[in-house]
Design an enzyme around this catalytic site. Structure first.
Site: not given
Ligand code: NAD
Ligand code: LMR
Ligand code: MG
Length: 603
Positions: A121, A174, A192, A263-264, A284-285, A428
């Protein structure tokens, strides 16, 4: 009954063709089609299987002669795994193990969660997706193409398993913070769903990893001869919407009770809004992440000693995850007695253009409007540091995909203005994390309340060992899916999502509280998932979306036990298969000796 056992385990159908190309059903045309079988869930070549059972299965002589114990088997597997020099080598080894012997894979995963989870994962799955075209070996899920439009229901019929309970579906647009990886994103649904099985005990054969090839904006992939997806550019949002309408209907037609996890996807808000009333689906996101971070924030807010109404949260990233998390924490603050209007004012969202304000001059995406500030006196703040100076936050969240964005200066400012700064770099994989655990600890003199999306090691600072939390949706999505499946919910409501996050702090032990942990240890993830499922089922019952009404009568304790009893346990699986087959083999031998008939079964 012996014959029933055979059918239930699928042994009779699959024993002769495990993992190989076989001839399948005869189609209307009268032709037989060769079909590559997705490996059978019954591990016929498991080296612990006894000799009589091997004879019954027809595998006698095909495996080394002396039966193993699980302990020896595990030792061999772990030695092979640990001998691989690279993470991708380990990922490939574990995929092969899962395909060769599914129960053994899950036994080892559940015995060694801390070591194995990061390899199947996040974060290693990120590298696997980037290199999918290079490492691809066999189908482990379904790939649907835009060319299949109009024919999706027929293509789904090719999935060789009858009972699918849950699917994770991506278009790869994404993947983590790594951008559009097209069909290479398949690693994510597979990873997942491996956690659905490992953490929440959904039977492996009830899971369907699904990747849709709607083109890719990744030019390098389109030009790479090894890339396994179509070379077309991404379809338009309208084309995507029409395709998804057909896909959702086709999934429900073949598996009426299926739970669907998106997802993603880049901008998944429209599909969530469109399908959540008519399908048992969730994103999930947006929702899983919202719930898991709310679960961690509940503990962090308590440990910070600051009242919810006095928190100021700056979010770097205003995409699906950023907005999903902010919305969920607003809900928590409202539960804590604030009005929605006041709760909303605790949030400042920053995207690639700076602080999200109503008068910034660009057209804001719909999902950002709710949190757009109107109290900025026409001033625009372009960088995170400017926003931090302006807001003096108590909480900083990173969901931006920008590794290292929480600089030393920003972390030190958080340390200066707060007794217990809440610092959550959630992007991530590790390379995209807004800061490391070490940076958060060192720059706040060990006072940070910390959770990250990807795992970090404990860190020793000035003679004390600090333990990071992992704020990853893996703590909730398995339980959301399990609860939804078990109570046969017709949809996944907001209350079910909220409940999944609320369940998490109830699982933190006193020992974990002592260590300032915001999430339970990963080693207890199966118990955590069962608790999440319990909360999800109770919320489904309150919302009247459950269909298994007799669960309503059970006490919480009884229901939690019932949930655990319904979880696939890879440890009992091999023994029970062995026991069932052993007695079956004895039965058959006995019948044969009674009837004096010739042995039809290679005994
Ligand atoms: N920890 C978790 O469980 C978890 C869950 C979901 C997503 N994530 C992570 O969160 C991140 C974003 O996912 P998402 O689905 O929201 O993506 P997304 O593409 O929907 O959103 C990304 C955001 O970041 C902003 N961004 C990009 N470049 C930037 C910069 N230079 N300065 C400021 N903001 C900036 C964008 O404008 C956008 O608002 C990914 O890395 C994903 O792995 C983590
Ligand atoms: O996949 C993960 O580890 C968490 C989240 O769903 C992500 O998109 O980063
Ligand atoms: Mg995800």
């Amino acid at each position: 009954m012996a014959s029933k056992t055979v059918t239930q385990n699928g042994i009779a159908q699959h024993s002769a063709n495990y993992g190989s190309v076989v001839t399948h059903h005869t189609a209307k045309s009268g032709h037989t089609h060769p079909v590559v079988h997705i490996p059978s869930p019954v591990a016929h070549y498991d080296t612990t299987i006894s000799k009589p059972v091997r004879k019954y299965l027809g595998t006698y002589g095909l495996i080394p002669p002396e039966p193993d114990t699980y302990e020896v088997q595990k030792k061999r597997c772990l030695a092979q795994l640990r001998s691989k020099q690279t993470n991708i080598g380990k990922f490939i080894y574990l995929s092969q193990l899962r395909n060769a012997n599914v129960h053994l894979f899950y036994r080892i995963l559940t015995d060694h969660f801390t070591e194995i989870t990061p390899l199947v994962y996040t974060p290693v799955v990120g590298e696997a997706c980037q290199r999918w075209s290079e490492i691809y070996m066999q189908p482990e899920g379904m790939y649907l193409s835009y060319m299949d439009k109009g024919n999706i229901a027929n293509v789904l019929k090719n999935w060789p398993r009858e009972h699918v309970e849950i699917t994770v579906v991506t278009d790869g647009s994404r993947i983590l913070g790594l951008g559009d990886l097209g069909v290479n994103g398949m690693g994510i649904p597979i990873g997942k769903l491996a956690l659905y099985t490992g953490c929440a005990g959904i039977r492996p054969e009830g899971t369907l990893p699904l990747t849709i090839d709607l083109g890719t904006s990744n030019k390098a992939f389109r030009e790479d001869p090894m890339y396994l997806g179509s070379r077309r550019d991404k379809v338009t949002p309208e084309e995507e919407a029409a395709y998804l309408d057909e896909l959702m209907a086709a999934l429900k037609e073949r598996w009426p009770d299926i739970v669907i996890q998106f997802e993603d996807w880049k901008n998944p808000f429209p599909s969530l809004a469109k399908y959540r009333q008519d399908y048992a689906m969730f994103n999930d996101d947006i929702q899983g992440t919202g719930a898991v971070i709310m679960g961690g924030i509940i503990g962090a807010v308590k440990q910070s000693g600051v009242d919810p109404k006095d928190h100021r949260a700056v979010f770097l990233g205003a995409g699906s995850a950023g907005v999903g998390v902010a919305q969920q924490i607003v809900e928590y603050f409202v539960h804590e007695g604030m009005t929605e209007e006041d709760a909303k004012k605790c949030f400042w969202l920053v995207d690639s253009k700076g602080l999200v304000t109503l008068d910034r001059g660009d057209k804001l995406a719909d999902h950002k409007v709710y949190f757009a500030r109107d109290d900025n006196d026409s001033q625009q703040y372009k960088t995170l540091e400017e926003v931090v100076d302006h807001v003096k936050p108590t909480i900083i969240m990173g969901l931006s995909t920008i590794g290292g964005a929480f600089t030393t200066e920003i972390l030190q400012k958080m340390g200066k203005t707060n007794k217990r700064p809440i610092i959550f770099p959630l992007s991530n994989p590790v390379s995209k994390s807004e800061c490391t655990f070490e940076e958060a600890i060192v720059n706040t003199e060990g006072r940070a309340l910390f959770a990250s999306g990807s795992p970090f090691y404990p860190y020793e600072y000035e003679g004390k060992t600090y333990h990071p939390g992992q704020g990853n949706n893996m703590y909730v999505f398995p339980g959301i899916g399990l609860g939804t499946i078990l109570c046969k919910a017709v949809k996944v409501t907001d209350a079910m999502i909220y409940a999944s996050g609320e369940a998490l702090p109830t699982m933190i032990t006193d020992e974990e509280k002592e260590l300032a942990l915001l999430y339970p240890q990963i080693t207890r993830i199966r118990d955590v998932s069962a608790r999440v499922a319990l909360y999800v089922i109770r919320a489904a019952q309150k919302d009247n979306v459950d269909r298994l009404h007799h669960l309503r009568e059970m006490s919480d304790e009884k229901l939690e036990t019932w949930i655990k009893d319904h979880m696939y346990d890879p440890h009992s699986e091999v023994e029970s298969t062995e026991n069932e087959l052993d007695s079956l083999a004895k039965d058959l031998a006995h019948t044969r000796s009674l009837s004096q008939e010739k042995n039809p079964l290679k005994l």
